[in-house]
Scaffold this motif. Structure first.
Motif, PDB file in Angstrom:
ATOM      1  N   TYR A   1      -3.479  -4.822  -0.029  1.00 24.40           N
ATOM      2  CA  TYR A   1      -2.586  -6.084  -0.030  1.00 24.40           C
ATOM      3  C   TYR A   1      -1.437  -6.047   1.095  1.00 24.40           C
ATOM      4  CZ  TYR A   1      -0.502 -10.467  -2.309  1.00 24.40           C
ATOM      5  OH  TYR A   1      -0.156 -11.629  -2.298  1.00 24.40           O
ATOM      6  N   HIS A   2      -0.537  -4.899   1.050  1.00 26.01           N
ATOM      7  CA  HIS A   2       0.571  -4.685   1.874  1.00 26.01           C
ATOM      8  C   HIS A   2       0.431  -3.492   2.659  1.00 26.01           C
ATOM      9  CE1 HIS A   2       2.008  -7.794  -1.258  1.00 26.01           C
ATOM     10  NE2 HIS A   2       2.159  -8.178  -0.091  1.00 26.01           N
ATOM     11  N   GLY A   3      -0.714  -2.859   2.338  1.00 25.77           N
ATOM     12  CA  GLY A   3      -0.768  -1.515   3.064  1.00 25.77           C
ATOM     13  C   GLY A   3       0.080  -0.294   2.580  1.00 25.77           C
ATOM     14  N   TRP A   4       0.425  -0.354   1.303  1.00 26.52           N
ATOM     15  CA  TRP A   4       1.293   0.685   0.724  1.00 26.52           C
ATOM     16  C   TRP A   4       0.214   1.784   0.673  1.00 26.52           C
ATOM     17  CZ3 TRP A   4       5.625  -0.024  -3.292  1.00 26.52           C
ATOM     18  CH2 TRP A   4       6.413  -1.125  -2.716  1.00 26.52           C
TER      19      TRP A   4
END
Ligand code: FES
Lengths: 565, 297
Positions: free
Chosen positions: A72-75
């Motif tokens: 989703y956000h690349g964490w």
């Protein structure tokens, strides 16, 4: 027996075969979903199947071999610890806090992956587990209550032995019932010893289980379905839920064992520091630890490890012959098997992992943080170049580790000063967007890289370096009051004296080491007042938090500071 | 009827694109767990009622429908309500500008709650990962500081000064540019986005998302574009937005829990999530409980 979320029994949740290279498997146990993945070092991770950030399933994430990347956000989350190592939305300072995904205990044995809802019970092999070569059968999911499934398996063989943990021994097969939910289960079987014709055997058992499943599911439709277990999504800690401007002052130390000490190159000693149990905390590339030395001093050393590599930290120590203080003690008196206290890793030298080109420049012992950076970039297949300058006669440290990298690694040996400058200039090249350079080495080299980069169009934000020394001129002209909240004391700090000195004069024992705002030993929490930071230890967001400072160099902008001392 | 909070009950809720409803033909859908039916009369005016035994596609005499729900039309869509809706829909003044191309871009079912979908719409951090090479791309992953306020008088969440580098911000964009966004959330299940327009620097394109809460864990996203774009065809512009939505759908459907948790400690926010935090708080203060997991206490 009704199933509870907290049932501590170990159950098989997958076959080893379900975890092929760089894949994330979605497991299920007692109403919860699990993200199960094998890292390149062989370690199997069992995590809550939910990214802590916005709840997206990690089983759709990307297994990078040592870190798992959320879609989703690349964490990114590290192998073993599930600690978050990178938040792309704030690449400069993230993660400012310790963010750790929820993990479950795991064991790989007999061709199966085992897990439990909690750590209450140690993993025990089932009776007779040892001395056999087990072959896992094809698992069979069944929409029926786990207990009914167990009972049906027991009816297959009147001589079957019921074993603990929803399992049954029937001849040379052991059956396990994996409780997926109150009304769902998976039958997993282990066949003792490899049969002569494995395919035929597997097919035979599969047919047997298919028939059993059909009967069980037909029976299940005639009874009321049990209410599904409701997994509880545990709350994140209060400091993770508030707006994350601030890093928390730390001060915790932990004990590590010197597992290995060796000569890595001329004048460079390698130390491998292992956890006494389990793994060490997550760190980010570029991070360092404070090592508390037997003589009472504290020194900072960069961690050279790659991503998810948490069983021990490897540091490099320069054994200067004329060296005094910290490094000398480590090199001369600390031996394999000794215990040392270290701090949790901290990072003043964060690596962006979204650059189109990363240039790493190391001089001498400055290779240590850059080796770690190179390993992270390497694992994620991001482009980088590592230039390592060593003096003549001196060999490059960590040569084996450098040779294992796939990126462009160049060791420049014994170059004369002017050639070093020219080499730096060509290695950097002209700047273009999304290029970053990281440099660590002697201050002359740092300055040379900064000046060259600036001359070749590199903006400040693209040039990254870490100070182990504070070269700034400290302005100590202010005077102010300090109130020591816990010691119930108010002291006056005049111009020309440090807070540390004044506290010592008042009879307090306060730790310090470098006394120039570089090592972090005298870090103190500030309750009230406006701080005039002059250290190079805290990062910008920590400074902006106005919540902590170094008493050896910091002063007050306000008339009064209230310290938590 | 399930437990629907009074505020949600009184809101206007979107149910269909006006021009997709044929007069005299029944269209069925679900709103707030309730089956409803929609048609239009011979003048084109929409009619919405609680569905009884009508089937999708039935031909019906609109005059025969006795018990009708309140209805209004706006921004190309039909809206209804189970309670006492306000006199007016929330305003999108740009919609009325003569030279804009206004279009509905289709309705997409998503197995997630409407507030989760709103939050996703507000979020810039996912552009490089979910909409790679369209709305974002590495190395531009950073979410720069922006401003958020909850406007009391307009009762909406407003995020301004949002900037993001995009390889292809709109159908008409050919190269990467930093786009500036303003996000409004003027309705608990609707959001309006203003973005710099590649064709005319002084004006902004408008993209709005109206979410129809079907159940607490399912919604339909209805999209509106109001663009200043003289070159692209409507089909192209639609396809562009549908591509974007097609990319969000699998991510949203893998979010757990499916309802939006309002307890600030249920997930880990970062600075980039400022607008999402304001939105969650706004829902909480309003007392919305549909499609969310209210904070305890
Ligand atoms: S939900 Fe995983 S990074 Fe945002």
């Amino acid at each position: 027996m009704t199933f509870t979320l907290s049932d501590p029994t170990w159950y098989p949740i997958a076959s080893s075969e379900d975890l092929p290279f760089r894949h994330v498997y979605q497991g299920q146990l007692l109403g919860r979903e699990l993200a199960v993945w094998r890292a390149d070092d062989g370690n199997v991770n069992v995590w809550e199947n939910r990214c802590l950030h916005r709840g997206v399933r990690l089983s759709i994430g990307i297994n990078e071999g040592a870190e798992l990347k959320c879609q989703y956000h690349g964490w990114r989350y590290a192998n073993r610890s599930a600690g978050c190592t990178y938040i792309p939305a704030h690449p400069a300072d993230a993660p400012a806090r310790r963010i750790q995904n929820r993990t479950y205990p795991v064991r790989e044995a007999y061709g199966l992956i085992w897990s439990a809802a909690n750590d209450e019970q140690p993993f025990r092999p089932f009776p007779g587990a040892e001395d056999k070569d087990w072959l896992p059968l094809r698992p069979m999911p069944v929409n029926a209550e786990p207990e009914d499934v167990l009972a049906a398996l027991a009816r297959l063989d009147q001589y079957a032995d019921i074993l603990p943990g929803l399992s049954i021994r029937s001849g040379n097969v052991i059956w396990f019932v994996q409780p997926v939910d109150a009304g769902r289960a998976v039958i997993r079987g282990l066949l003792a010893d490899q049969p002569a014709e494995p395919l035929a055997e597997l097919r035979r058992y599969n047919e047997l289980l298919t028939g059993l499943r059909d009967r069980l599911e037909r029976a299940a439709t005639r009874k009321p379905a049990p209410a599904p277990l409701q997994p509880i999504f545990e709350k994140v800690s209060a400091d993770l839920a508030t707006m994350p401007e601030i890093a928390i002052p730390r001060g915790n130390t932990m004990t590590v064992v010197v597992k290995r000490k060796w000569q890595s190159a001329d004048g460079v000693i390698g130390f491998e520091l292992a956890a006494r149990q389990g793994h060490l905390p997550t760190f980010q590339p570029g991070a360092h630890i404070d090592v508390h030395l037997p003589n009472g001093m504290t020194r900072q050393y960069s961690i050279t490890n790659g991503p998810g590599d948490l069983m021990s930290y490897v540091i490099g120590v320069k054994a200067e012959s004329a060296g005094k203080g910290g490094s000398k003690v480590l090199v001369e008196t600390v031996r394999e098997g000794d215990l040392l206290a270290i701090s949790e890793p901290r990072n003043n030298f964060p690596l962006r992992r979204d650059a189109t080109r990363t240039v790493l420049i190391a001089g001498g012992i400055g290779i240590t943080p850059l080796l770690s950076m190179a390993r992270f970039l390497d694992k994620s297949s991001l482009p980088y170049e590592l230039h390592y300058f060593v003096r003549s006669g001196e060999q490059a440290a960590f040569r084996d580790q450098l040779e294992a990298l796939h990126g462009k690694v160049i060791i420049h040996q014994g170059l004369p000063r002017d050639e070093i400058a020219a080499t730096i200039a060509t290695s950097l090249g002209e700047w273009s967007m999304a290029q970053h350079v990281y440099v660590c080495g002697p201050s002359a080299m740092l300055e040379s890289v900064r000046a060259t980069a600036a001359a070749q169009g590199w903006p400040d934000e693209a040039i990254h370096f870490e100070y182990f020394k504070n070269d700034k001129v400290i302005d100590n002209s202010s005077s102010f009051e300090i109130e020591l909240a816990r010691s119930a004391m108010t002291l006056h700090v005049p111009a020309g004296k440090t807070i540390l000195e004044i506290m010592r004069e008042a009879g307090l024992t306060v730790p310090s080491s470098c006394e120039q705002g570089a090592c972090g030993t005298c870090l103190t929490t500030v309750i009230e007042g406006e701080i005039d930071h002059q250290d190079v230890y805290l990062n910008n967001s920590e400074k902006a938090s106005n919540a902590c400072m170094m008493t050896c160099v910091s002063r007050a902008k306000s008339a009064r500071l209230v310290l938590d001392i | 009827m399930p437990n629907i909070d009074p505020l949600t009950r009184d809101l206007w809720q979107v149910v269909a694109a006006t021009d997709e409803i044929t007069p005299g033909v029944v269209e069925t859908t679900i709103l707030l767990d309730t089956p409803i039916a929609i048609t239009r009369d011979s003048t084109g005016a929409p009619i919405v009622w609680r569905r009884t035994d009508e089937e999708q596609g039935d031909e019906i005499n609109p005059a025969s429908i006795a018990e009708r729900l309140p209805v209004t039309s706006g921004y190309g869509y039909i809206w209804t309500s189970f309670g006492n809706p306000p006199a007016e829909l929330f305003p999108i003044p740009e919609y009325a500008e003569a030279d804009r191309v206004n279009m509905s871009c289709g309705s997409i079912g998503i197995h997630v709650s409407a507030p989760r979908a709103v939050e996703n719409f507000l979020d810039m951090g996912h552009f490089p990962y979910v909409h790679t090479d369209i709305l974002g791309a590495e190395p531009h992953t950073e979410v720069k500081e922006y401003d958020v306020e909850v406007s009391e008088e307009r009762d909406e969440v407003l995020a301004t000064r949002c900037r993001f580098i995009q390889p292809r911000a709109a159908k008409s964009a050919t190269s990467a540019m930093e786009v500036e966004y303003v996000y409004r959330v003027p309705h608990p299940f609707c959001s309006v986005l203003y973005k710099s327009c590649p064709e005319d620097e002084s004006r902004r394109d408008v993209i709005a998302i109206f979410l129809q809460p079907m159940t607490e864990e399912r919604c339909r996203a209805h999209l509106l574009q109001s663009m200043i774009d003289s070159t692209s065809t409507i089909t192209d512009l639609r396809r562009f937005q549908q591509t974007i939505f097609g990319q969000d759908k699998p991510i949203l459907e893998n979010q757990f829990p499916k309802r939006l948790p309002l307890d600030p400690r249920s997930e880990t926010p970062i600075r980039a999530d400022k607008s999402a935090i304001a939105y969650r708080r706004w829902l909480s203060q309003k007392g919305i409980t549909y499609g969310v997991i209210p904070a305890a206490g």
